[in-house]
Design an enzyme around this catalytic site. Structure first.
Site, PDB file in Angstrom:
ATOM      1  CG  HIS A   1      -6.001  -2.093   8.869  1.00 25.25           C
ATOM      2  ND1 HIS A   1      -6.162  -1.120   9.821  1.00 25.25           N
ATOM      3  CD2 HIS A   1      -4.705  -1.998   8.491  1.00 25.25           C
ATOM      4  CE1 HIS A   1      -5.032  -0.479  10.008  1.00 25.25           C
ATOM      5  NE2 HIS A   1      -4.120  -0.987   9.212  1.00 25.25           N
TER       6      HIS A   1
ATOM      7  CG  ASN B   1      -9.168  -1.585  11.972  1.00 27.18           C
ATOM      8  OD1 ASN B   1      -8.189  -2.156  11.513  1.00 27.18           O
ATOM      9  ND2 ASN B   1      -9.677  -0.501  11.400  1.00 27.18           N
TER      10      ASN B   1
ATOM     11  CG  ASP C   1      -0.280  -0.391   2.519  1.00 25.24           C
ATOM     12  OD1 ASP C   1       0.967  -0.413   2.560  1.00 25.24           O
ATOM     13  OD2 ASP C   1      -0.983  -0.661   3.493  1.00 25.24           O
TER      14      ASP C   1
ATOM     15  CD  GLU D   1      -8.866   0.996   7.667  1.00 27.35           C
ATOM     16  OE1 GLU D   1      -8.971   0.107   8.535  1.00 27.35           O
ATOM     17  OE2 GLU D   1      -8.218   2.050   7.858  1.00 27.35           O
TER      18      GLU D   1
HETATM   19  C1  GLP Z   1      -0.680   0.458   8.607  1.00 28.48           C
HETATM   20  C2  GLP Z   1      -0.261  -0.388   7.405  1.00 28.48           C
HETATM   21  C3  GLP Z   1      -0.471  -1.869   7.661  1.00 28.48           C
HETATM   22  C4  GLP Z   1       0.105  -2.250   8.998  1.00 28.48           C
HETATM   23  C5  GLP Z   1      -0.612  -1.485  10.082  1.00 28.48           C
HETATM   24  C6  GLP Z   1      -0.159  -1.850  11.493  1.00 28.48           C
HETATM   25  O1  GLP Z   1      -2.022   0.765   8.601  1.00 28.48           O
HETATM   26  N1  GLP Z   1      -0.943  -0.025   6.215  1.00 28.48           N
HETATM   27  O2  GLP Z   1       0.138  -2.602   6.612  1.00 28.48           O
HETATM   28  O3  GLP Z   1      -0.020  -3.634   9.206  1.00 28.48           O
HETATM   29  O4  GLP Z   1      -0.372  -0.108   9.868  1.00 28.48           O
HETATM   30  O5  GLP Z   1       0.979  -1.142  11.816  1.00 28.48           O
HETATM   31  P1  GLP Z   1       1.939  -1.431  13.020  1.00 28.48           P
HETATM   32  O6  GLP Z   1       2.762  -2.598  12.622  1.00 28.48           O
HETATM   33  O7  GLP Z   1       2.746  -0.184  13.168  1.00 28.48           O
HETATM   34  O8  GLP Z   1       1.088  -1.720  14.214  1.00 28.48           O
END
Ligand code: GLP
Length: 247
Positions: free
Chosen positions: A138, A136, A67, A143
């Site tokens: 995702h 959540n 992404d 989402e």
């Molecule tokens: C963002 C990214 C996800 C990632 C998520 C969790 O939203 N788009 O790919 O998994 O954050 O991030 P973290 O690993 O910092 O908790």
């Protein structure tokens, strides 16, 4: 799905790096699906160490990232392109022309997404897709919603995601509200999926994704239907599943 419990973030990072390294050794010209967020940073650090020790060669590896924020250029230090360069690509011998992130600067969302789908298809599919997980549930920026969205698409970020990601920006107002993300079919088409989860703030998402019914309201739950998904989670991330007696 197979779930491996590890003690802490360090062990999670080492195990994840071992699995990614095994993929590269087995297939030097593999396609890696890569992820951002804080969770994979330790695994990237371990991969860099392996490269520096002469254990890994990235010269034939290609990559596609999950992404990118819409509206950010690759030079912006909050863009996912910048993140990947900074946390991995600049430190190993990967050919950067073979590394791909959705084009955040393409204002035409339909074009940006169609181009990325075509690109993923032209690479012959993803051998190993690395994932983190949002609080959540995702994955990428898929989402919670009413139905799984298959292909790369433009998403309006959930307020909870904007708040969670605000820690990387100077203020919450600077967090982009839209992103381009691979869809669920792009992710599910990967031959192997490796999801990492660390910390108590992921306990609900891990429980809902791995031990509750598959639903687009918890996007990661779809991985229950993938034939080869490995979850590496630390004890904190598995704490709710343990409390409920399901793990
Ligand atoms: C963002 C990214 C996800 C990632 C998520 C969790 O939203 N788009 O790919 O998994 O954050 O991030 P973290 O690993 O910092 O908790």
């Amino acid at each position: 799905m197979r779930i491996y419990e590890v003690k802490n973030y360090e062990e999670l990072s080492r195990k994840a790096a071992d699995m990614i390294a095994a993929q590269i050794i087995l297939k030097p010209d593999c396609v890696l699906g890569l992820a951002t967020g804080s969770t994979p940073v330790g695994a990237y650090r371990e991969l860099i160490k392996k490269y520096e020790n002469g254990e890994l060669d990235f010269s034939q590896v290609s990559s596609v990232n999950l992404d990118e924020y819409k509206g950010l250029s690759g030079e912006n230090d909050q863009s996912y392109r910048y993140f990947m360069n900074h946390n991995l690509f600049d430190h190993v011998n990967i050919d950067k022309t073979r590394t791909h992130v959705p084009n955040g600067l393409e204002p035409d969302a339909d074009k940006a997404c169609a181009d990325y789908n075509t690109l993923i298809g032209s690479m012959g599919g993803i051998d190993l897709q690395l994932l983190g997980i949002g609080g959540n549930g995702h994955i990428g920026f898929n989402e919670p919603c009413e139905e799984f969205i298959c292909d790369t698409h433009c998403v309006s970020l959930a307020q909870s995601t904007i708040e969670a990601n605000a820690r990387f920006f100077d203020s919450i107002d600077e967090v982009p509200k839209f992103a381009y993300t691979m869809g669920i079919r792009n992710i599910m088409s990967a031959k192997k999926v490796l999801l990492l989860a660390s910390g108590k703030n992921k306990a609900q998402a891990v429980y809902d994704s791995c031990f509750r019914p598959v639903t687009p309201h918890v996007p990661a739950s779809v991985l229950q239907l993938h034939p080869d998904t490995v979850i590496i989670a630390d004890s904190d991330a598995l704490s709710l599943a343990k409390e409920k007696g399901v793990f």
